[in-house]
Design a protein around this motif. Structure first.
Motif, PDB file in Angstrom:
ATOM      1  N   VAL A  92      38.156  64.686  13.664  1.00 48.80           N
ATOM      2  CA  VAL A  92      38.376  63.263  13.385  1.00 48.80           C
ATOM      3  C   VAL A  92      39.195  62.639  14.508  1.00 48.80           C
ATOM      4  CG1 VAL A  92      39.569  61.653  11.840  1.00 48.80           C
ATOM      5  CG2 VAL A  92      38.130  63.456  10.882  1.00 48.80           C
TER       6      VAL A  92
ATOM      7  N   GLU B 238      31.474  55.321  14.320  1.00 48.25           N
ATOM      8  CA  GLU B 238      30.626  55.768  13.219  1.00 48.25           C
ATOM      9  C   GLU B 238      30.881  57.237  12.890  1.00 48.25           C
ATOM     10  OE1 GLU B 238      29.560  54.076  15.861  1.00 48.25           O
ATOM     11  OE2 GLU B 238      28.938  52.175  14.964  1.00 48.25           O
TER      12      GLU B 238
ATOM     13  N   TYR C 237      33.645  58.872  13.576  1.00 53.05           N
ATOM     14  CA  TYR C 237      34.994  58.908  13.016  1.00 53.05           C
ATOM     15  C   TYR C 237      34.958  58.593  11.520  1.00 53.05           C
ATOM     16  CZ  TYR C 237      39.582  57.223  11.627  1.00 53.05           C
ATOM     17  OH  TYR C 237      40.746  57.024  10.934  1.00 53.05           O
ATOM     18  N   THR C 238      34.246  57.544  11.136  1.00 52.06           N
ATOM     19  CA  THR C 238      34.166  57.144   9.731  1.00 52.06           C
ATOM     20  C   THR C 238      33.533  58.253   8.891  1.00 52.06           C
ATOM     21  OG1 THR C 238      33.970  54.833  10.373  1.00 52.06           O
ATOM     22  CG2 THR C 238      33.280  55.397   8.138  1.00 52.06           C
ATOM     23  N   TYR C 239      32.433  58.798   9.375  1.00 52.39           N
ATOM     24  CA  TYR C 239      31.736  59.872   8.652  1.00 52.39           C
ATOM     25  C   TYR C 239      32.637  61.097   8.476  1.00 52.39           C
ATOM     26  CZ  TYR C 239      28.504  63.734   7.895  1.00 52.39           C
ATOM     27  OH  TYR C 239      27.897  64.857   7.411  1.00 52.39           O
TER      28      TYR C 239
ATOM     29  N   ASN D  29      35.896  61.274   8.753  1.00 49.09           N
ATOM     30  CA  ASN D  29      37.091  60.957   7.979  1.00 49.09           C
ATOM     31  C   ASN D  29      36.796  60.968   6.477  1.00 49.09           C
ATOM     32  OD1 ASN D  29      39.887  60.366   8.063  1.00 49.09           O
ATOM     33  ND2 ASN D  29      39.420  58.258   7.490  1.00 49.09           N
ATOM     34  N   ASP D  30      35.617  60.499   6.093  1.00 55.34           N
ATOM     35  CA  ASP D  30      35.229  60.567   4.678  1.00 55.34           C
ATOM     36  C   ASP D  30      35.078  62.018   4.218  1.00 55.34           C
ATOM     37  OD1 ASP D  30      35.279  57.829   4.506  1.00 55.34           O
ATOM     38  OD2 ASP D  30      33.105  57.585   4.674  1.00 55.34           O
ATOM     39  N   ARG D  31      34.502  62.848   5.079  1.00 56.78           N
ATOM     40  CA  ARG D  31      34.399  64.279   4.756  1.00 56.78           C
ATOM     41  C   ARG D  31      35.788  64.905   4.624  1.00 56.78           C
ATOM     42  NH1 ARG D  31      30.630  67.355   8.793  1.00 56.78           N
ATOM     43  NH2 ARG D  31      31.482  69.081   7.587  1.00 56.78           N
TER      44      ARG D  31
ATOM     45  N   THR E 277      38.577  63.385   3.730  1.00 57.85           N
ATOM     46  CA  THR E 277      39.164  62.929   2.465  1.00 57.85           C
ATOM     47  C   THR E 277      38.673  63.792   1.304  1.00 57.85           C
ATOM     48  OG1 THR E 277      39.294  60.672   3.301  1.00 57.85           O
ATOM     49  CG2 THR E 277      39.386  60.956   0.905  1.00 57.85           C
ATOM     50  N   TYR E 278      37.367  64.054   1.282  1.00 59.34           N
ATOM     51  CA  TYR E 278      36.814  64.902   0.215  1.00 59.34           C
ATOM     52  C   TYR E 278      37.375  66.315   0.309  1.00 59.34           C
ATOM     53  CZ  TYR E 278      33.707  67.940  -2.313  1.00 59.34           C
ATOM     54  OH  TYR E 278      33.216  68.920  -3.144  1.00 59.34           O
ATOM     55  N   ARG E 279      37.406  66.858   1.508  1.00 56.45           N
ATOM     56  CA  ARG E 279      37.862  68.244   1.676  1.00 56.45           C
ATOM     57  C   ARG E 279      39.323  68.386   1.266  1.00 56.45           C
ATOM     58  NH1 ARG E 279      35.762  71.174   6.929  1.00 56.45           N
ATOM     59  NH2 ARG E 279      33.849  70.458   5.939  1.00 56.45           N
TER      60      ARG E 279
ATOM     61  N   SER F 297      40.764  66.646  -1.035  1.00 58.74           N
ATOM     62  CA  SER F 297      40.815  66.572  -2.501  1.00 58.74           C
ATOM     63  C   SER F 297      40.301  67.857  -3.143  1.00 58.74           C
ATOM     64  CB  SER F 297      39.993  65.386  -3.002  1.00 58.74           C
ATOM     65  OG  SER F 297      38.604  65.642  -2.881  1.00 58.74           O
TER      66      SER F 297
END
Length: 141
Positions: free
Chosen positions: A88, A98, A100-102, A104-106, A108-110, A112
């Motif tokens: 990231v 784009e 970075y966004t993808y 970063n979302d992964r 966030t999930y990881r 959690s």
């Protein structure tokens, strides 16, 4: 010779289609095949699956522990939070918005996922104790 084969095949196809179309109204008139279709819905469970859970418990504990270890690894461990954080940061530094966004979302999930797995690991310890009390094979550690 080739034209004959093509013609014969076309006539055969038309005859078959005509026979099927002719038979469909006949079935409706005669009342045959009026059974309701079987439901593809599976039956409701009759128990809680405790026997199966106890049977799979050692393997489940290993998988959860391996996942926690992998997520907590450093940046050299594929699948770790630290490695994804580095990716990231690299995407952000390179200006790949784009990507970075993808990533970063992964991330966030990881992030959690780790507390969920830790809770599951604690739950599995309780399940292991319960299984042992029921006479099921004890979980190997």
């Amino acid at each position: 010779m080739r034209a004959n084969r093509t013609t014969v095949a076309a006539i055969g196809t038309l005859a078959l289609a005509g026979a099927l179309l002719a038979a469909t109204p006949a079935l409706a008139v005669t009342g045959k095949d009026t059974k309701p279709a079987k439901s593809a819905k599976p039956a409701a469970p009759k128990g809680d699956g405790a026997k199966s859970i106890c049977k799979r418990l050692p393997e489940t504990e290993k998988k959860v522990a391996a996942s926690i270890t992998r997520l907590g690894g450093d940046a050299t461990v594929p699948g770790s939070i630290a490695r994804l954080e580095q990716r990231v940061a690299n995407a952000k530094a390179d200006g790949h918005t784009e990507i970075y966004t993808y990533l970063n979302d992964r991330l966030t999930y990881r992030k959690s996922l780790l507390p969920t797995l830790q809770t599951r690991q604690t739950d599995l310890k309780s399940v292991s104790t319960w299984c042992a009390a029921q006479g099921a094979p004890a979980a190997k550690k």
